[in-house]
Motif scaffolding. Structure first.
Motif, PDB file in Angstrom:
ATOM      1  N   GLY A 252      38.127  42.627  29.829  1.00 35.08           N
ATOM      2  CA  GLY A 252      39.440  43.074  30.213  1.00 35.08           C
ATOM      3  C   GLY A 252      39.358  43.575  32.332  1.00 35.08           C
ATOM      4  O   GLY A 252      40.335  44.198  32.455  1.00 35.08           O
ATOM      5  N   MET A 253      39.357  42.687  32.886  1.00 34.44           N
ATOM      6  CA  MET A 253      39.679  42.473  34.063  1.00 34.44           C
ATOM      7  C   MET A 253      40.496  41.571  34.312  1.00 34.44           C
ATOM      8  O   MET A 253      41.052  41.318  33.313  1.00 34.44           O
ATOM      9  N   HIS A 254      41.038  42.511  35.426  1.00 32.15           N
ATOM     10  CA  HIS A 254      43.118  41.219  35.910  1.00 32.15           C
ATOM     11  C   HIS A 254      42.420  40.657  36.768  1.00 32.15           C
ATOM     12  O   HIS A 254      41.685  40.825  38.044  1.00 32.15           O
ATOM     13  N   ASP A 282      50.057  40.370  33.829  1.00 29.43           N
ATOM     14  CA  ASP A 282      49.285  41.376  32.943  1.00 29.43           C
ATOM     15  C   ASP A 282      48.033  39.911  32.580  1.00 29.43           C
ATOM     16  O   ASP A 282      47.331  40.513  31.685  1.00 29.43           O
ATOM     17  N   HIS A 284      44.649  39.543  31.860  1.00 27.88           N
ATOM     18  CA  HIS A 284      43.304  40.424  31.076  1.00 27.88           C
ATOM     19  C   HIS A 284      42.572  39.370  30.570  1.00 27.88           C
ATOM     20  O   HIS A 284      42.236  39.159  29.494  1.00 27.88           O
ATOM     21  N   LEU A 285      40.653  39.172  31.432  1.00 28.61           N
ATOM     22  CA  LEU A 285      39.725  38.498  30.497  1.00 28.61           C
ATOM     23  C   LEU A 285      39.949  38.410  29.160  1.00 28.61           C
ATOM     24  O   LEU A 285      39.230  40.306  29.290  1.00 28.61           O
ATOM     25  N   ARG A 286      39.784  37.898  28.363  1.00 27.89           N
ATOM     26  CA  ARG A 286      38.343  37.734  26.603  1.00 27.89           C
ATOM     27  C   ARG A 286      37.675  37.603  26.949  1.00 27.89           C
ATOM     28  O   ARG A 286      37.319  36.838  27.998  1.00 27.89           O
ATOM     29  N   ASP A 289      37.275  33.263  27.676  1.00 34.06           N
ATOM     30  CA  ASP A 289      38.317  32.641  29.027  1.00 34.06           C
ATOM     31  C   ASP A 289      37.536  31.877  29.762  1.00 34.06           C
ATOM     32  O   ASP A 289      36.238  32.245  29.932  1.00 34.06           O
TER      33      ASP A 289
END
Length: 520
Positions: A252-254, A282, A284-286, A289
């Motif tokens: 979730g981190m940008h 935009d 955001h890490l999943r 990744d």
């Protein structure tokens, strides 16, 4: 229980345990020490004396010195310089590899030299179109020969030198081993060059270490990094690729290229999701990744050890492939001073190596934690645990009993036959268990035989270390043999084909050449 019976019984159980490979070597060695105490063969101080023996301290300290040369890229630099000048001709390349590993082994031990040069030799062989199975076994075998070039080549050299000193002889000089080591290295190379094509298999290797130059180029392309490939992997700073695992706090981190990580120590050069390169404001890490991180090598290592990310290529491993990294000059300088101290005998070997190891930490060439991790505790505990067995052989009369039986068998045949029997026993046993443990077991017997026939202990001790180095016939004989098995695609039966003529060479040198230099 009779002490001699107890000692022989403990020896038999130890050999079986070593051969079974079902128990860690260190546990077997500790079990030997404890068994000697519980059976009353040795007192508690005698049973644990090996853990404070100067030989053990010397060996442990040498692992730290070896690690400093490897971790700072000295071995990589030396290997690249030498091999780059060898070209791609198979014979010349083979000779250069054997000479390089032999010289390096003399300074940092068999296992250290083979581990340091293995990735480099694999890459060079691949570029030259040479099957790795034609290069890696000679690499390991030449390292065994190189262990005879100097005192620091193998723990066995240190052990036999101490045995000679303690039993009416003298310590061997630092470079004195080279008197027998040089002929062994030359003979090994000749056998490998002349008969290697007939005795070595041509087999595709199942694995291959990464070529750092190609790896950096691939990552630069995949992550669209604008920096030059050469600046990605340098002496001070480097890169590593990581993957975001499930349940990572990074989910979730940008992120965006060029931003720093939460620690502030690393820079994100790029991000990928499967085959897609992530870019834009935009993102955001999943989970799953991949990130390409850049920073100081120490920071890369520190911040990728936790559970937040999974490392694809360990930065500590990548760092070793960078020639002459941070601290390399200090490591070389400290090594030179240690060799001078050992060669001149100004201080005992254990003191020289402890001074070197301490200097490496105090000069920040390596950290204290890195120094502790560099020590092969299995080897240290193995030697420390088996020294009491050698003591028991001497104090209980077991060595004298075996020596009397041996001398009665050979009769008046002379010292060469006695030496032949000792060396054959050592070579056979050394294929099944550690050559260090083998020498610790056989050395008291060899000394008793020498005394019983009125011979000097010097030729017996030198011949013993030559025979101990002839660990060629099985992959389990030494860690170096096992180290090349998978990358070379070798099978168990591949070793004895080239190993047998080499073992015969070592036997001939031990029995007939050694007494010419160190007379009976």
């Amino acid at each position: 229980m009779d002490p001699i019976v107890a000692t022989l019984g403990i020896l038999a159980l130890a050999v079986v345990a070593f051969m079974s490979n079902r128990l860690p070597l260190g546990i077997v060695a500790i079990g030997v020490s404890l068994a000697l105490f519980f059976t009353g063969v040795l007192t508690l101080p005698q049973a644990l004396a090996g853990f404070g023996d100067p030989t053990v301290i010397f060996i442990a300290s040498l692992f730290v010195v070896s690690e400093s040369l490897d971790a700072t890229g000295v071995t990589t630099w030396a290997g690249q310089k030498v091999i780059a000048r060898a070209g791609t001709k198979p014979v010349i390349l083979l000779i250069v590899v054997c000479l390089l590993v032999a010289v390096l082994t003399a300074l940092i031990s068999v296992n250290g030299a083979v581990a340091a040069l293995l990735p480099l030799v694999v890459v060079v062989a691949t570029r030259a179109g040479i099957a790795m199975s034609r290069m890696l076994l000679p690499l390991a075998f030449a390292a065994h020969a190189g262990s005879m070039l100097a005192l620091t080549g193998t723990p066995v050299n240190i052990i036999v030198s101490d045995f000679a000193t303690d039993n009416g002889g003298r310590a061997f000089g630092f470079f004195e081993f080279g008197l027998v080591g040089i002929p062994l290295v030359v003979g090994t190379i000749l056998i490998v060059v002349l008969f290697g094509r007939m005795l070595l298999p041509v087999r595709p290797a199942p694995t291959m270490p990464p070529d750092l130059r190609l790896l950096a180029s691939a990552l630069r392309s995949q992550y669209a990094v604008t920096a030059d490939t050469a600046t990605l992997l340098g002496p001070i700073r480097g890169i590593t690729e990581v993957v975001v695992p499930p349940r990572s706090p990074l989910i979730g981190m940008h992120v965006f290229p060029g931003m720093t990580t939460p620690s502030g120590d690393l820079v994100i050069l790029g991000a990928r999701r499967a085959e897609e390169r992530l870019q834009g404001a935009d993102v955001h890490l999943r989970a799953g990744d991949a990130l390409l991180l850049q920073g100081a090598w120490d920071d890369l290592t520190k911040h990728t050890r936790g559970r937040d990310v999974l490392v694809v290529d360990d930065p500590a491993t990548l760092r070793r492939g960078v020639p002459l990294g941070k601290g390399a000059k200090r490591a070389i300088g400290i090594l030179i001073v240690m060799v001078i101290l050992l060669a001149t005998g100004l201080v005992p070997p254990a003191v020289a190596s402890l001074l070197a190891a301490s200097a490496l930490v105090l000069s920040r060439t390596m950290t204290g934690a890195q120094a502790y991790r560099s020590i092969s505790w299995t080897t240290v505990v193995l030697v420390a645990g088996m020294i009491p067995l050698s003591t028991a052989f001497q104090t209980t009369g077991t060595a004298d009993l075996i020596a009397d039986g041996l001398t009665s068998m050979i009769g008046e045949s002379g010292p060469h036959v006695a030496l032949l029997a000792i060396c054959v026993l050592t070579i056979v046993l050394g294929q099944l268990i550690s050559n260090t443990a083998t020498v610790l077991i056989v050395a008291p017997v060899a000394i008793s035989v020498a005394v019983s026939i009125g011979a000097s202990v010097q030729p017996f001790m030198m011949a013993l270390t030559v025979a101990g180095a002839a660990s060629f016939l099985t992959p389990i004989a030494t860690p170096a043999n096992l180290m090349v098995m998978e990358p070379g695609g070798y099978r168990f039966g591949d070793y004895w084909k080239l190993g047998l003529p080499l073992a015969l060479l070592f036997l001939v040198v031990a029995v007939w050449y050694v007494p010419l230099i160190w007379p009976f």
